[in-house]
Write an enzyme that holds these catalytic residues in place. Sequence first.
Site, PDB file in Angstrom:
ATOM      1  N   LYS A  73     -11.927  -6.362  20.820  1.00  0.00           N
ATOM      2  CA  LYS A  73     -12.697  -5.172  21.187  1.00  0.00           C
ATOM      3  C   LYS A  73     -13.074  -4.458  19.890  1.00  0.00           C
ATOM      4  O   LYS A  73     -12.274  -3.735  19.306  1.00  0.00           O
ATOM      5  CB  LYS A  73     -11.887  -4.254  22.102  1.00  0.00           C
ATOM      6  CG  LYS A  73     -12.702  -3.073  22.635  1.00  0.00           C
ATOM      7  CD  LYS A  73     -11.872  -2.223  23.593  1.00  0.00           C
ATOM      8  CE  LYS A  73     -12.724  -1.110  24.187  1.00  0.00           C
ATOM      9  NZ  LYS A  73     -13.285  -0.212  23.168  1.00  0.00           N
ATOM     10  N   ARG A  94     -26.094   3.995  22.890  1.00  0.00           N
ATOM     11  CA  ARG A  94     -25.530   3.943  24.236  1.00  0.00           C
ATOM     12  C   ARG A  94     -25.788   5.226  25.013  1.00  0.00           C
ATOM     13  O   ARG A  94     -26.087   5.200  26.200  1.00  0.00           O
ATOM     14  CB  ARG A  94     -24.016   3.685  24.175  1.00  0.00           C
ATOM     15  CG  ARG A  94     -23.429   3.512  25.572  1.00  0.00           C
ATOM     16  CD  ARG A  94     -21.912   3.545  25.586  1.00  0.00           C
ATOM     17  NE  ARG A  94     -21.454   3.280  26.931  1.00  0.00           N
ATOM     18  CZ  ARG A  94     -21.430   4.168  27.918  1.00  0.00           C
ATOM     19  NH1 ARG A  94     -21.854   5.402  27.690  1.00  0.00           N
ATOM     20  NH2 ARG A  94     -21.013   3.852  29.127  1.00  0.00           N
ATOM     21  N   GLU A 128     -22.362  -4.128  19.581  1.00  0.00           N
ATOM     22  CA  GLU A 128     -21.711  -3.081  18.803  1.00  0.00           C
ATOM     23  C   GLU A 128     -22.203  -3.141  17.362  1.00  0.00           C
ATOM     24  O   GLU A 128     -22.281  -4.220  16.759  1.00  0.00           O
ATOM     25  CB  GLU A 128     -20.196  -3.309  18.827  1.00  0.00           C
ATOM     26  CG  GLU A 128     -19.378  -2.085  18.550  1.00  0.00           C
ATOM     27  CD  GLU A 128     -19.047  -1.303  19.819  1.00  0.00           C
ATOM     28  OE1 GLU A 128     -18.296  -0.318  19.701  1.00  0.00           O
ATOM     29  OE2 GLU A 128     -19.523  -1.671  20.905  1.00  0.00           O
ATOM     30  N   LYS A 230      -5.805  -2.205  25.662  1.00  0.00           N
ATOM     31  CA  LYS A 230      -5.745  -1.427  24.428  1.00  0.00           C
ATOM     32  C   LYS A 230      -4.295  -1.226  23.989  1.00  0.00           C
ATOM     33  O   LYS A 230      -3.385  -1.152  24.808  1.00  0.00           O
ATOM     34  CB  LYS A 230      -6.429  -0.075  24.624  1.00  0.00           C
ATOM     35  CG  LYS A 230      -7.905  -0.181  25.000  1.00  0.00           C
ATOM     36  CD  LYS A 230      -8.624   1.133  24.844  1.00  0.00           C
ATOM     37  CE  LYS A 230      -8.760   1.513  23.398  1.00  0.00           C
ATOM     38  NZ  LYS A 230      -9.597   2.729  23.216  1.00  0.00           N
TER      39      LYS A 230
END
Length: 307
Positions: A73, A94, A128, A230
Amino acid sequence: MSQFLDFASKEYYKGTPIITDEEFDALAQQVGYNSVGHTITNGTPHKLPMYSLQKYFDINDAPSTNGYVSTPKLDGAAVSLLYVGGLLALGLTRGDGKLGRDITDKLAMLVPTSLEGVGAGAVQITGEVVSPSSIENSRNYASGALNLKDLHEFAERDVTFVAYDIQGDVDFDLWTTAMSFLDSSGFDSVNSFDATNYPTDGIVFRVNSYPKFREMGYTQHHPRGAFALKEQKDGVVTKLLDVEWQVGKSGVVSPVAILEPVLIGDAMVSRATLHNIEYIQELNLELGCSVEVIRSGEIIPRIVRRV
């Protein structure tokens, strides 16, 4: 607390975060906050919404990963690219996931401006923009680059676009096949990108089958066919002894926790920020109670919960 998290979210997407991802996730989890991004009133619509990912901190709480693929990620600034008839037509930040800010001129310097093999339809690629971990505050550095007005200054920034999805008028059975297509088209895809020297904040698990992914659908905020696992660093438990109120340079009065001194990492911590009275109330803090304290970014002590 929701108002504070709304403000923190807005600052995050502007590239000027006031708290770390770790703190934001901890607070959001405590109060059930699930808004993402910030409201944009004069933005440009994404062809397809950019959803956030459901976050888990324990793999045992997450769905079964059978049929899923996993990738790092990346921790940067999410953007979308729109190709029409194989040509780059639009690049957006975004924003709030529905509307973004037009940064086509900058993204055209990072990605191929043409895409062969997609026909005359419209294709949205999401990904990203990231910077190397060696750059201090690399996430802010990447996000801030997208806010620059001077293209020459942007060209000097050490930023890279890494694609993680392609949707629209394309037909792939497998996500891994789609990523291979992007790799062969001149993109960096997250499935093959070496993230060793780039900031990451977890692992993304995603259903590899596109038909299955579409069949699973979406909640209001998240795709059901993907989630993020995470890492949340464990804090240290100590006692809240007192609360002092201090006046900042802007004249705002804010509370500071006085703690029973405790060693966190290599620092002895005896004070921690409490933000405001609403934060104290949301955590149900009382003098003498036990609290969990972390050092945000290994620097700023903060209370994340009452134990």
